[in-house]
Scaffold this motif. Structure first.
Motif, PDB file in Angstrom:
ATOM      1  N   PRO A   1     -31.838 -19.154 -22.488  1.00  9.80           N
ATOM      2  CA  PRO A   1     -32.597 -20.342 -22.080  1.00  9.80           C
ATOM      3  C   PRO A   1     -34.084 -20.072 -21.842  1.00  9.80           C
ATOM      4  O   PRO A   1     -34.807 -20.949 -21.414  1.00  9.80           O
ATOM      5  N   GLY A   2     -34.525 -18.852 -22.146  1.00  9.35           N
ATOM      6  CA  GLY A   2     -35.920 -18.509 -21.876  1.00  9.35           C
ATOM      7  C   GLY A   2     -36.912 -19.273 -22.724  1.00  9.35           C
ATOM      8  O   GLY A   2     -38.057 -19.484 -22.319  1.00  9.35           O
ATOM      9  N   ILE A   3     -36.480 -19.661 -23.925  1.00 13.23           N
ATOM     10  CA  ILE A   3     -37.334 -20.434 -24.835  1.00 13.23           C
ATOM     11  C   ILE A   3     -36.513 -21.606 -25.360  1.00 13.23           C
ATOM     12  O   ILE A   3     -35.360 -21.425 -25.767  1.00 13.23           O
ATOM     13  N   THR A   4     -37.075 -22.781 -25.328  1.00 15.39           N
ATOM     14  CA  THR A   4     -36.415 -23.941 -25.909  1.00 15.39           C
ATOM     15  C   THR A   4     -37.308 -24.525 -27.006  1.00 15.39           C
ATOM     16  O   THR A   4     -38.490 -24.178 -27.112  1.00 15.39           O
ATOM     17  N   ALA A   5     -36.752 -25.400 -27.795  1.00 14.46           N
ATOM     18  CA  ALA A   5     -37.512 -25.970 -28.913  1.00 14.46           C
ATOM     19  C   ALA A   5     -37.155 -27.435 -29.106  1.00 14.46           C
ATOM     20  O   ALA A   5     -36.035 -27.864 -28.830  1.00 14.46           O
ATOM     21  N   GLU A   6     -38.133 -28.169 -29.579  1.00 13.69           N
ATOM     22  CA  GLU A   6     -37.938 -29.570 -29.955  1.00 13.69           C
ATOM     23  C   GLU A   6     -38.094 -29.658 -31.469  1.00 13.69           C
ATOM     24  O   GLU A   6     -39.174 -29.423 -32.002  1.00 13.69           O
ATOM     25  N   LEU A   7     -36.997 -29.973 -32.159  1.00 16.47           N
ATOM     26  CA  LEU A   7     -37.000 -29.997 -33.619  1.00 16.47           C
ATOM     27  C   LEU A   7     -37.403 -31.368 -34.144  1.00 16.47           C
ATOM     28  O   LEU A   7     -36.956 -32.402 -33.635  1.00 16.47           O
ATOM     29  N   HIS A   8     -38.239 -31.343 -35.176  1.00 11.25           N
ATOM     30  CA  HIS A   8     -38.632 -32.554 -35.890  1.00 11.25           C
ATOM     31  C   HIS A   8     -38.414 -32.290 -37.371  1.00 11.25           C
ATOM     32  O   HIS A   8     -39.047 -31.391 -37.942  1.00 11.25           O
ATOM     33  N   PHE A   9     -37.531 -33.059 -37.986  1.00 10.34           N
ATOM     34  CA  PHE A   9     -37.240 -32.869 -39.407  1.00 10.34           C
ATOM     35  C   PHE A   9     -38.190 -33.724 -40.233  1.00 10.34           C
ATOM     36  O   PHE A   9     -38.242 -34.942 -40.094  1.00 10.34           O
ATOM     37  N   GLN A  10     -38.946 -33.049 -41.092  1.00  8.99           N
ATOM     38  CA  GLN A  10     -39.984 -33.697 -41.879  1.00  8.99           C
ATOM     39  C   GLN A  10     -39.562 -33.797 -43.344  1.00  8.99           C
ATOM     40  O   GLN A  10     -38.884 -32.915 -43.872  1.00  8.99           O
ATOM     41  N   PRO A  11     -39.987 -34.870 -44.019  1.00  8.94           N
ATOM     42  CA  PRO A  11     -39.508 -35.116 -45.386  1.00  8.94           C
ATOM     43  C   PRO A  11     -40.212 -34.291 -46.454  1.00  8.94           C
ATOM     44  O   PRO A  11     -41.418 -34.052 -46.389  1.00  8.94           O
ATOM     45  N   PHE A  12     -39.425 -33.873 -47.418  1.00  8.56           N
ATOM     46  CA  PHE A  12     -39.943 -33.213 -48.611  1.00  8.56           C
ATOM     47  C   PHE A  12     -38.948 -33.504 -49.726  1.00  8.56           C
ATOM     48  O   PHE A  12     -37.759 -33.229 -49.573  1.00  8.56           O
ATOM     49  N   GLU A  13     -39.408 -34.055 -50.833  1.00  5.30           N
ATOM     50  CA  GLU A  13     -38.528 -34.345 -51.961  1.00  5.30           C
ATOM     51  C   GLU A  13     -38.720 -33.302 -53.056  1.00  5.30           C
ATOM     52  O   GLU A  13     -39.796 -33.184 -53.631  1.00  5.30           O
ATOM     53  N   LEU A  14     -37.672 -32.561 -53.329  1.00  3.61           N
ATOM     54  CA  LEU A  14     -37.728 -31.589 -54.406  1.00  3.61           C
ATOM     55  C   LEU A  14     -37.814 -32.281 -55.759  1.00  3.61           C
ATOM     56  O   LEU A  14     -38.415 -31.748 -56.700  1.00  3.61           O
ATOM     57  N   ASN A  15     -37.220 -33.474 -55.853  1.00  4.71           N
ATOM     58  CA  ASN A  15     -37.187 -34.202 -57.121  1.00  4.71           C
ATOM     59  C   ASN A  15     -37.509 -35.676 -56.871  1.00  4.71           C
ATOM     60  O   ASN A  15     -36.640 -36.542 -56.986  1.00  4.71           O
ATOM     61  N   PRO A  16     -38.760 -35.983 -56.536  1.00  3.05           N
ATOM     62  CA  PRO A  16     -39.105 -37.350 -56.168  1.00  3.05           C
ATOM     63  C   PRO A  16     -38.956 -38.361 -57.298  1.00  3.05           C
ATOM     64  O   PRO A  16     -38.850 -39.569 -57.044  1.00  3.05           O
ATOM     65  N   HIS A  17     -38.910 -37.883 -58.545  1.00  2.00           N
ATOM     66  CA  HIS A  17     -38.803 -38.798 -59.680  1.00  2.00           C
ATOM     67  C   HIS A  17     -37.406 -38.812 -60.287  1.00  2.00           C
ATOM     68  O   HIS A  17     -37.216 -39.341 -61.391  1.00  2.00           O
ATOM     69  N   MET A  18     -36.438 -38.272 -59.554  1.00  2.00           N
ATOM     70  CA  MET A  18     -35.067 -38.269 -60.054  1.00  2.00           C
ATOM     71  C   MET A  18     -34.559 -39.694 -60.221  1.00  2.00           C
ATOM     72  O   MET A  18     -34.730 -40.529 -59.334  1.00  2.00           O
ATOM     73  N   SER A  19     -33.921 -39.974 -61.341  1.00  2.00           N
ATOM     74  CA  SER A  19     -33.416 -41.311 -61.620  1.00  2.00           C
ATOM     75  C   SER A  19     -32.190 -41.615 -60.757  1.00  2.00           C
ATOM     76  O   SER A  19     -31.574 -40.718 -60.169  1.00  2.00           O
ATOM     77  N   ALA A  20     -31.835 -42.885 -60.704  1.00  2.00           N
ATOM     78  CA  ALA A  20     -30.725 -43.315 -59.851  1.00  2.00           C
ATOM     79  C   ALA A  20     -29.401 -42.677 -60.249  1.00  2.00           C
ATOM     80  O   ALA A  20     -28.534 -42.449 -59.391  1.00  2.00           O
ATOM     81  N   GLU A  21     -29.215 -42.382 -61.549  1.00  2.00           N
ATOM     82  CA  GLU A  21     -27.944 -41.801 -61.983  1.00  2.00           C
ATOM     83  C   GLU A  21     -27.864 -40.297 -61.743  1.00  2.00           C
ATOM     84  O   GLU A  21     -26.827 -39.672 -61.930  1.00  2.00           O
ATOM     85  N   GLY A  22     -28.958 -39.686 -61.298  1.00  2.00           N
ATOM     86  CA  GLY A  22     -28.950 -38.261 -61.009  1.00  2.00           C
ATOM     87  C   GLY A  22     -28.893 -37.419 -62.272  1.00  2.00           C
ATOM     88  O   GLY A  22     -29.080 -37.904 -63.385  1.00  2.00           O
ATOM     89  N   GLN A  23     -28.631 -36.123 -62.077  1.00  3.05           N
ATOM     90  CA  GLN A  23     -28.573 -35.186 -63.206  1.00  3.05           C
ATOM     91  C   GLN A  23     -27.581 -34.082 -62.888  1.00  3.05           C
ATOM     92  O   GLN A  23     -27.442 -33.667 -61.729  1.00  3.05           O
ATOM     93  N   ASP A  24     -26.897 -33.598 -63.917  1.00  2.00           N
ATOM     94  CA  ASP A  24     -25.995 -32.463 -63.747  1.00  2.00           C
ATOM     95  C   ASP A  24     -26.753 -31.292 -63.115  1.00  2.00           C
ATOM     96  O   ASP A  24     -27.869 -30.954 -63.535  1.00  2.00           O
ATOM     97  N   THR A  25     -26.156 -30.675 -62.117  1.00  2.00           N
ATOM     98  CA  THR A  25     -26.859 -29.653 -61.348  1.00  2.00           C
ATOM     99  C   THR A  25     -27.265 -28.451 -62.198  1.00  2.00           C
ATOM    100  O   THR A  25     -28.415 -27.992 -62.139  1.00  2.00           O
ATOM    101  N   ILE A  26     -26.345 -27.905 -62.962  1.00  2.00           N
ATOM    102  CA  ILE A  26     -26.666 -26.729 -63.771  1.00  2.00           C
ATOM    103  C   ILE A  26     -27.728 -27.072 -64.804  1.00  2.00           C
ATOM    104  O   ILE A  26     -28.680 -26.308 -65.022  1.00  2.00           O
ATOM    105  N   GLU A  27     -27.591 -28.236 -65.427  1.00  2.00           N
ATOM    106  CA  GLU A  27     -28.605 -28.678 -66.381  1.00  2.00           C
ATOM    107  C   GLU A  27     -29.969 -28.790 -65.711  1.00  2.00           C
ATOM    108  O   GLU A  27     -30.989 -28.346 -66.249  1.00  2.00           O
ATOM    109  N   HIS A  28     -29.979 -29.350 -64.522  1.00  4.57           N
ATOM    110  CA  HIS A  28     -31.227 -29.520 -63.783  1.00  4.57           C
ATOM    111  C   HIS A  28     -31.854 -28.170 -63.447  1.00  4.57           C
ATOM    112  O   HIS A  28     -33.061 -27.963 -63.653  1.00  4.57           O
ATOM    113  N   LEU A  29     -31.062 -27.248 -62.937  1.00  2.46           N
ATOM    114  CA  LEU A  29     -31.585 -25.946 -62.517  1.00  2.46           C
ATOM    115  C   LEU A  29     -32.117 -25.137 -63.698  1.00  2.46           C
ATOM    116  O   LEU A  29     -33.154 -24.479 -63.596  1.00  2.46           O
TER     117      LEU A  29
END
Length: 230
Positions: free
Chosen positions: A39-67
């Motif tokens: 308990p000597g140190i505590t933290a307040e976490l804030h999750f911030q947004p980052f999109e790895l694929n911001p232009h990904m289409s609604a139908e998505g993409q096969d993972t292996i194909e994408h990678l």
């Protein structure tokens, strides 16, 4: 009369995407490190947004194909990398199933809900973040599916009615984009990126001891000269 010691509380901005398995590894390691310094140190976490694929289409993409397309690697290398991440996740208590993660999806709506969850409280945002990571990376579910997102919001203690309203509108879209741009402008171009007290950056899904050392150093428990770089 002596003044009671008040443990320092660090601000932790965890910049990540819910589709990022290394982010799940990093979060698990960070949480283990926080348990070690409590308990000597505590933290307040804030999750911030980052999109790895911001232009990904609604139908998505096969993972292996994408990678293979995105990183210029073979299918065998992509699968080997997945096994490495699976092992690192298991070491910090997170189950990553690369076989179930069969497609890559757009994650913007998930980030909008996380933005709202932060306004509701840190516990709710953490619960939603963990639920999103598990739904996609462990169970292989679609994190852009509004039905799933509403269910996960409810499981995180948030209003399902409000979640539906947000997803049916563009609520928090501008705020989420602005937050994303803020961290891009700050030089964050890969995730996870963990920022302590808005000043100290730890990049990547580092081992527990790296996070623990950084937390102690920023809290003043370790001399700066001994700081371990991430």
């Amino acid at each position: 009369m002596t003044t009671p010691h008040i443990p320092p509380t660090l601000r932790v901005d965890f910049v990540s995407d819910v589709s990022c398995p290394w982010c799940a590894v990093g979060l698990g390691a960070l949480q283990a490190a926080l348990a070690n310094v409590a308990p000597g140190i505590t933290a307040e976490l804030h999750f911030q947004p980052f999109e790895l694929n911001p232009h990904m289409s609604a139908e998505g993409q096969d993972t292996i194909e994408h990678l293979t397309q995105k990183y210029g690697i073979s299918a065998e290398q992509a699968r080997a990398n997945g096994e490495t991440i699976r092992q690192r996740g298991a070491a910090v208590g997170f189950t990553y199933d690369p076989e179930r993660r069969s497609r890559v999806w757009n994650t913007f709506d998930a980030h909008r809900l996380l933005h709202w969850a932060e306004l509701e409280g840190p516990a709710q945002q953490l619960a939603l973040k963990q639920a999103l990571l598990k739904a996609y990376l462990t169970d292989g579910k679609n994190p852009s599916d509004p039905v799933l997102l509403v269910q996960l919001a409810g499981a995180a203690g948030l209003s399902t009615d409000r979640a539906r309203e947000i997803l049916a509108s563009d609520t928090y879209a501008d705020a989420t984009h602005a937050r994303e741009q803020e961290f891009l402008d700050a030089g964050i171009h890969s995730v996870p990126a963990i920022i302590l007290n808005r000043q100290h950056l730890i990049s990547g899904g580092q081992p527990v001891q790296v996070f623990e050392r950084a937390l102690r150093q920023v809290a003043g428990e370790v001399p700066p000269a001994q700081e371990t770089t991430a």
